[in-house]
Write an enzyme that holds these catalytic residues in place. Structure first.
Site, PDB file in Angstrom:
ATOM      1  NE  ARG A 141       5.990   2.282   4.352  1.00  0.00           N
ATOM      2  CZ  ARG A 141       4.891   1.463   4.236  1.00  0.00           C
ATOM      3  NH1 ARG A 141       4.330   0.742   5.224  1.00  0.00           N
ATOM      4  NH2 ARG A 141       4.656   0.543   3.084  1.00  0.00           N
ATOM      5  CG  HIS A 160       6.779  -3.613   7.963  1.00  0.00           C
ATOM      6  ND1 HIS A 160       7.362  -2.666   7.324  1.00  0.00           N
ATOM      7  CD2 HIS A 160       5.477  -3.599   7.442  1.00  0.00           C
ATOM      8  CE1 HIS A 160       6.340  -2.054   6.491  1.00  0.00           C
ATOM      9  NE2 HIS A 160       5.257  -2.565   6.681  1.00  0.00           N
ATOM     10  CD  GLU A 178      10.112  -1.342   8.552  1.00  0.00           C
ATOM     11  OE1 GLU A 178       9.957  -2.132   7.690  1.00  0.00           O
ATOM     12  OE2 GLU A 178       9.114  -0.808   9.147  1.00  0.00           O
ATOM     13  N   GLY A 195      -7.718   6.897   6.610  1.00  0.00           N
ATOM     14  CA  GLY A 195      -8.008   6.099   5.197  1.00  0.00           C
ATOM     15  C   GLY A 195      -8.680   4.866   5.562  1.00  0.00           C
ATOM     16  NE  ARG A 196      -9.653   1.115  -0.183  1.00  0.00           N
ATOM     17  CZ  ARG A 196      -8.871   1.813  -0.945  1.00  0.00           C
ATOM     18  NH1 ARG A 196      -7.821   2.266  -0.821  1.00  0.00           N
ATOM     19  NH2 ARG A 196      -9.385   1.947  -2.284  1.00  0.00           N
ATOM     20  CB  ILE A 197      -5.270   0.840   7.348  1.00  0.00           C
ATOM     21  CG1 ILE A 197      -5.254   0.007   6.092  1.00  0.00           C
ATOM     22  CG2 ILE A 197      -4.744   0.308   8.348  1.00  0.00           C
ATOM     23  CD1 ILE A 197      -3.746  -0.241   5.630  1.00  0.00           C
ATOM     24  CB  VAL A 242      -0.801  -0.160   1.253  1.00  0.00           C
ATOM     25  CG1 VAL A 242      -1.831   1.334   1.309  1.00  0.00           C
ATOM     26  CG2 VAL A 242      -1.852  -1.101   1.337  1.00  0.00           C
ATOM     27  N   GLY A 243       2.090   1.154   0.919  1.00  0.00           N
ATOM     28  CA  GLY A 243       2.924   2.494   1.051  1.00  0.00           C
ATOM     29  C   GLY A 243       3.662   2.599  -0.412  1.00  0.00           C
TER      30      GLY A 243
HETATM   31  C1  DGY Z   1       2.080  -1.946   2.922  1.00  0.00           C
HETATM   32  O1  DGY Z   1       1.516  -2.683   2.122  1.00  0.00           O
HETATM   33  O2  DGY Z   1       2.309  -0.884   2.633  1.00  0.00           O
HETATM   34  C2  DGY Z   1       2.408  -2.935   4.075  1.00  0.00           C
HETATM   35  O3  DGY Z   1       3.189  -1.925   5.053  1.00  0.00           O
HETATM   36  C3  DGY Z   1       2.961  -3.885   4.056  1.00  0.00           C
HETATM   37  O4  DGY Z   1       2.690  -4.738   5.094  1.00  0.00           O
END
Ligand code: DGY
Length: 325
Positions: A241, A289, A270, A159-161, A80-81
């Protein structure tokens, strides 16, 4: 099979790989570990790839894009990021950027709730106590944590999450839910969340979940000054993040009691070296993560990333397109 070529920077789950292999010539870095930057640069010079499917560990910047050449149509990240991709460099070359929105919302939201509960109820310390033989007689004041019921929840990034974290946490009985985002969002009403600014969030919240992307605006928002203004009992959870939190400042804040505890699924850097002071702190729970680590999510992420490549090669708009601001 067309003569179009795709490069994948890692072994990915089969549904994604198969989708690409049906129609394209596919090369990939044959490892479960991240491709070294120079290996990626050199590899991209060997063939003219039309699509690059990458991971969040790959820095996709000028050198990589130069190596890939002008025929590259898309950088599709299996995440997603997308803070690891230089969006301006891609835009300047008319290269599309796409991510995998939606399919890891549930897995990351579930992990965020787990981490919040682990941190609030000191579950890691309890497990360690049992394993190391520290579990003695029942004690009235041992490993006491914090209840969610009646406390104030803040979500940084709705957002969605972020929304799905709020939806799952609401039944725990928080007295109030606040959120911060670039603007008010209508769906916040569904979880009775109130829009506030960053100051309102850090001053009022007992629990703060960081669920945002890393951008120049969010980088190190949680720093020495903000920790001083947070509630002393505050518990900070980060599944967005690592770069949103200044980790040196977090070490000090946890030591000085500026905040109570932190739960981190993402860190800066990380992996976080095991010698890092946060690793040994009892009031800091660190996970590697693993927010989207479910087979459902990872298979779907690989498949969407593959579909994004397919769309761009066929001159269609990828479903996960990232717009450059
Ligand atoms: C993402 O999809 O960006 C998450 O951080 C992966 O675990």
């Amino acid at each position: 099979m067309t003569n179009k070529k795709v490069y994948i920077t890692r072994r990915i789950p089969k549904p994604g790989f198969d989708k690409l292999a049906e129609g394209f010539e596919v090369d990939f870095y044959d490892s479960d570990d991240a491709i070294p930057h120079q290996v990626l640069v050199d590899k991209l010079k060997t063939k003219r790839y039309d699509a690059l499917l990458c991971m969040l560990t790959d820095q996709i910047e000028k050198e990589v894009l130069d190596a890939a050449g002008p025929q590259l149509k898309i950088v599709a990240t299996m995440s997603v990021g997308y803070d690891h991709i230089d969006l301006q460099e891609c835009a300047a070359r008319n290269i599309l950027v796409a991510n995998t929105p939606g399919v890891s919302t549930d897995s990351v939201a579930e992990l965020t709730v787990s981490l919040l509960l682990m941190t609030a109820r000191r579950i890691q310390e309890g497990v360690s106590a049992v394993r190391s033989g520290q579990w003695g007689d029942w004690k009235p004041k041992w490993l006491c944590g914090t209840e969610l019921t009646g406390s104030t929840l803040g979500i940084y990034g709705l957002g969605r999450i972020g929304f799905n974290v709020g939806r799952r946490l609401k039944p725990f009985g928080f007295s109030k839910i606040y959120y911060v985002d670039v603007q008010e969002v209508s769906y916040a009403r569904d979880i009775d969340a109130q829009f506030t600014d960053f100051e309102g969030l850090i001053k009022n919240c007992d629990f703060i979940c960081v669920c945002c992307n890393l951008t120049p605006q969010t980088r190190h928002m949680f720093n020495k000054e903000s920790f001083k203004r947070m509630k002393k009992n505050a518990i900070l959870i980060n599944t967005g993040r690592g770069g949103v939190i200044d980790h040196d400042a977090l070490v000090e804040a946890l030591k000085n009691g500026d905040i109570q505890a932190a739960g981190l699924d993402v860190t800066e850097p990380e992996p976080l070296p095991k010698e890092h002071p946060l690793v040994a702190m009892n009031n800091c729970v660190i996970l590697p993560h693993m927010g989207s680590n479910t087979w459902d999510s990872r298979n779907a992420m690989a498949e969407i990333a593959a579909r994004n490549c397919l769309a761009a090669i066929s001159n269609k708009t990828p479903e996960g397109i990232v717009f450059v601001q």
